[in-house]
Design an enzyme around this catalytic site. Structure first.
Site, PDB file in Angstrom:
ATOM      1  N   ASP A 171       0.453   6.484  -4.025  1.00  0.00           N
ATOM      2  CA  ASP A 171       0.418   7.941  -3.960  1.00  0.00           C
ATOM      3  C   ASP A 171       1.655   8.458  -3.241  1.00  0.00           C
ATOM      4  OD1 ASP A 171      -1.516  10.418  -4.251  1.00  0.00           O
ATOM      5  OD2 ASP A 171      -0.637  10.554  -2.245  1.00  0.00           O
TER       6      ASP A 171
ATOM      7  N   ASN B 108       6.340  20.343  -4.075  1.00  0.00           N
ATOM      8  CA  ASN B 108       6.197  21.390  -5.083  1.00  0.00           C
ATOM      9  C   ASN B 108       6.341  22.778  -4.483  1.00  0.00           C
ATOM     10  OD1 ASN B 108       5.850  19.939  -7.490  1.00  0.00           O
ATOM     11  ND2 ASN B 108       3.675  19.610  -7.111  1.00  0.00           N
TER      12      ASN B 108
ATOM     13  N   ASP C 250       8.421  17.532 -10.713  1.00  0.00           N
ATOM     14  CA  ASP C 250       8.431  16.683 -11.915  1.00  0.00           C
ATOM     15  C   ASP C 250       9.620  15.731 -11.894  1.00  0.00           C
ATOM     16  OD1 ASP C 250       6.181  17.966 -12.793  1.00  0.00           O
ATOM     17  OD2 ASP C 250       7.225  19.252 -14.242  1.00  0.00           O
TER      18      ASP C 250
ATOM     19  N   GLU D 204       0.125  12.775  -8.768  1.00  0.00           N
ATOM     20  CA  GLU D 204       1.156  11.961  -8.127  1.00  0.00           C
ATOM     21  C   GLU D 204       0.675  10.555  -7.809  1.00  0.00           C
ATOM     22  OE1 GLU D 204      -0.856  14.283  -4.765  1.00  0.00           O
ATOM     23  OE2 GLU D 204      -0.389  14.546  -6.885  1.00  0.00           O
TER      24      GLU D 204
END
Length: 367
Positions: free
Chosen positions: A236, A244, A253, A279
């Site tokens: 993770d 973000n 991304d 993620e």
């Protein structure tokens, strides 16, 4: 020799377009192959008409070759619709003229109109049904005209008539064989391409959730049957929401893509990796004991921590990962249990400060 002929033919068939997976690639194959067969047949007719010299056959064949090269050039320049339509018109004109005024119906030359019918059904799309119907209808009428209104082969000797009949048979057989092979090859290629698309994560290029879980089932089953060790890992990205929120979803991304590519290059060839969702990623390590898996994952963690990810705006985004590990054990009966245990290890890594590898509390003693 045959290999070089095959390669040359393949290049000519692909003339004017790349062999990709667009919907009309198969039709373009058939168009180019039809032009090749048509030109080859015209050359043979010209050669046959030289001794003795037969003006009508020679000049009709020569004009047809010139027009066929124009059609191939149209295809090469991207004018596919013109090349597509010119081919059946040339074929119908050539066969009708030579059958009515020279070869006669007994030669069987008019049976080459079967090429036009097969061509129409393969090349013209569903939205071109009117054009397809016109060409099939006209070619059928021309066939009947050649069969009942043509001469009776008065210009051909019996030997030449038999030769032409055999040649027509082989031309039809070869054409249908190759066209069917092109269609079947295209279907296999398209099915393979669709299967890859269905198993690939669009953003990262890794296996998607469905594919990596299918790999987990297979690796788990093989490990149980062969009594081998295997380890599952859940990876993770740390503080991904913050990435973000700070840099935007496009940057997020971009980070996922870079991290996924690095993971793919770092893991061993026998390992499987896929995007689990968001993620999170899953890494499957068959034939691997827990201490070895810890070393591999620690190397991956260090690699990602030292990875420099710079956006096109010159912003460097620091990234770390947390990894949870769980091995197979005699008590485990389903692969989901290993994943659940690996998730516990991931939670422990997050709780203890992130950017670390943690074994599931259920397997602290190793395997």
């Amino acid at each position: 020799m045959f290999s070089s002929i095959k390669k040359t033919t393949q290049k000519l068939i692909n003339l004017g377009f790349q062999d990709d997976h667009a919907n009309d690639v198969n039709q373009k194959h058939v168009v180019n192959f039809s032009y090749l067969v048509f030109c080859f047949g015209c050359f043979l007719l010209m050669a046959m008409s030289l001794i003795p010299f037969i003006p009508i056959v020679f000049f009709v064949s020569f004009i047809c070759i010139c027009l066929a090269f124009i059609g191939l050039r149209c295809n090469y320049l991207g004018h596919y619709a013109r090349a597509q339509l010119l081919m059946p018109i040339l074929k119908m004109a050539q066969v009708t003229l030579l059958t009515l005024f020279y070869f006669g119906s007994e030669s069987g030359f008019h049976f080459l109109l079967l090429h036009v019918i097969a061509y129409s059904f393969i090349v013209f799309r569903a939205d071109q049904g009117f054009t397809k119907g016109i060409i099939v209808g006209v070619s059928s009428l021309l066939f009947l005209m050649c069969a009942f209104l043509s001469l009776k082969g008065v210009y051909l000797t019996e030997s030449k008539q038999n030769l032409l009949l055999v040649s027509v048979f082989f031309f039809i057989a070869i054409y249908f064989s190759v066209v069917i092979n092109l269609v079947m090859s295209r279907l296999k290629s398209a099915n393979q391409y669709l299967r890859v698309l269905a198993e690939k994560d669009e953003l990262t290029g890794l296996s998607n959730r469905r594919k990596v879980l299918a790999d987990a089932v297979n690796i788990f089953a093989d490990s149980v049957i062969n009594r081998e060790s295997c380890v599952f890992a859940i990876v993770d990205l740390d503080h991904f929401k913050k990435i973000n929120d700070t840099y935007g979803h496009e940057a997020g991304d971009f980070v996922l893509t870079k991290v996924a590519g690095k993971m793919q290059s770092v893991i061993r060839p026998i390992d499987k990796v896929g995007r689990y969702g968001g993620e999170e990623f899953i890494i499957l390590m068959p034939k691997t004991r827990l201490p070895q898996a810890e070393l591999v994952m620690e190397h991956l963690r260090q690699t990602i921590a030292s990875l420099v990810i710079e956006t096109d705006k010159g912003i460097i985004i620091p990234v770390t990962i947390s990894i949870g590990l769980a091995p197979i054990s005699p008590e485990v009966t389903r692969y989901e249990e290993i994943l659940a245990a690996a998730d516990k290890g991931l939670y422990a890594a997050k709780r203890n400060g992130r950017n670390r590898v943690a074994v599931s509390p259920d397997f602290q003693d190793g395997n």
